[in-house]
Design an enzyme around this catalytic site. Structure first.
Site, PDB file in Angstrom:
ATOM      1  N   HIS A  40       0.828  -1.204   0.000  1.00 37.97           N
ATOM      2  CA  HIS A  40       0.000   0.000   0.000  1.00 37.97           C
ATOM      3  C   HIS A  40       0.861   1.253   0.000  1.00 37.97           C
ATOM      4  O   HIS A  40       1.625   1.502   0.931  1.00 37.97           O
ATOM      5  CB  HIS A  40      -0.891  -0.025   1.251  1.00 37.97           C
ATOM      6  N   GLU A  67       0.938  -0.371  -4.797  1.00 39.23           N
ATOM      7  CA  GLU A  67      -0.237   0.474  -5.026  1.00 39.23           C
ATOM      8  C   GLU A  67       0.197   1.926  -4.881  1.00 39.23           C
ATOM      9  O   GLU A  67       1.097   2.230  -4.086  1.00 39.23           O
ATOM     10  CB  GLU A  67      -1.321   0.121  -3.997  1.00 39.23           C
ATOM     11  N   HIS A  82      -0.964  10.854  -1.960  1.00 41.00           N
ATOM     12  CA  HIS A  82      -2.278  10.409  -1.506  1.00 41.00           C
ATOM     13  C   HIS A  82      -3.240  11.559  -1.223  1.00 41.00           C
ATOM     14  O   HIS A  82      -4.378  11.572  -1.691  1.00 41.00           O
ATOM     15  CB  HIS A  82      -2.147   9.553  -0.249  1.00 41.00           C
ATOM     16  N   GLU A 150      -4.281   4.053  -8.274  1.00 37.40           N
ATOM     17  CA  GLU A 150      -5.537   4.694  -7.889  1.00 37.40           C
ATOM     18  C   GLU A 150      -5.601   6.119  -8.418  1.00 37.40           C
ATOM     19  O   GLU A 150      -4.719   6.938  -8.137  1.00 37.40           O
ATOM     20  CB  GLU A 150      -5.717   4.723  -6.373  1.00 37.40           C
TER      21      GLU A 150
END
Length: 291
Positions: A40, A67, A82, A150
């Site tokens: 992650h 990710e 993020h 993402e």
């Protein structure tokens, strides 16, 4: 710090790909077992999240999947971070004290490149930078890793889906080999996932969330995965997701997030999930392998 870790950290701080640590075939074989283990934001328990150092650390641990999160700068560059602001993971308050609330979209790529994205995590990572998507892809490719990408906050960045796919294409990640098994694009926005699917139907996609069972048929038209928080999972829900066939003619998959301890990993793996997204990929991998 072990010699390999020190070398990887030095590489990340210098912003060069001169020293890369490809994952061995044996490590890749272990990591490709089900459920897959996904680092992650890179191996973010051990290196600053979404930096090249975190990618390097995942590779050092033998983790095949990483990710990341993608957002866009004021001048249209895609960067890997993020939050939609720079405050938590950089020294932006010190460098640009008058620019609150320090939103990514309000800074140019050159301004963001000046920021220290590592010191908050620890002095060993001082000087690490927020990578561009191109820099990140180069590092992932250098390690022969796989990417769960993402698209973050797509409502803030109109057209980011097409732009992300363009970067992936330019970096060689939309060829048959990458699309077949090394790339998944996901988002919390169903509209964004649908847009990616419509633009590039061959690309595997994932929806972040827990739609009701009644809604799954609709999602199966444009996404290959339903990726919920582990806290919302049950064996019955995973089985319900698997009962639907996605747009590539295979059962929908479940990649769940973000769990970091051995007991929870074993419990959730028992539900039949296809992947586990974790900050501690070595802990989860070892728990699942019985180490």
């Amino acid at each position: 710090m072990h010699a390999r870790a020190a070398a990887a950290t030095t590489t990340a701080l210098l912003g060069t790909s001169a020293f890369l640590l490809p994952i061995s075939d044996a490590s890749a074989d272990v990591a490709d077992e089900r459920p897959s283990v996904i680092a992650h934001r890179g191996a973010s328990a051990y290196a600053p999240e979404n930096t090249l150092a975190a990618v390097d650390k995942a590779a050092e641990l033998g983790i095949r999947w990483v990710e990341n999160d993608v957002q866009r700068t004021k001048d249209g560059e895609l960067v890997v971070i993020h939050d939609d602001n720079l405050k938590r993971t950089t020294d932006v308050e010190e460098i640009f004290p008058e620019r609150a609330p320090w939103k990514v979209k309000d800074f140019t790529a050159a301004e963001i490149a000046r920021l220290d994205a590592g010191s908050w995590f620890g002095p060993a990572y001082a000087g690490a930078r927020v990578p561009t998507l191109e820099q990140y892809m180069d590092r992932v490719e250098g390690h022969h890793q796989k990417l769960l990408l993402e698209i973050k906050n797509p409502d803030l960045y109109p057209g980011i889906e097409r732009q992300t796919l363009k970067v992936l294409s330019n970096e060689g990640w939309l060829d048959r080999q990458h699309v077949a098994g090394r790339l998944i694009v996901q988002s919390f926005s169903a509209a964004s996932v649908r847009t990616v699917h419509d633009l590039k139907p061959a690309v595997k996609t994932g929806f972040l969330g827990t739609p009701s069972v009644a809604e799954l048929a609709g999602y199966a038209a444009f996404t290959d995965q339903i990726n919920p928080s582990y806290r919302s999972l049950s064996m019955g829900y995973v089985a319900s997701v698997h009962a639907f066939t996605g747009p590539h003619g295979r059962p929908l998959e479940v990649f769940t997030w973000t769990l970091n301890d051995a007991d929870t990993a074993r419990r959730v793996a028992g539900y039949g999930v296809d992947g586990i997204i974790t900050n501690t990929p070595d802990v989860v991998r070892d728990a699942l392998s019985g180490a």
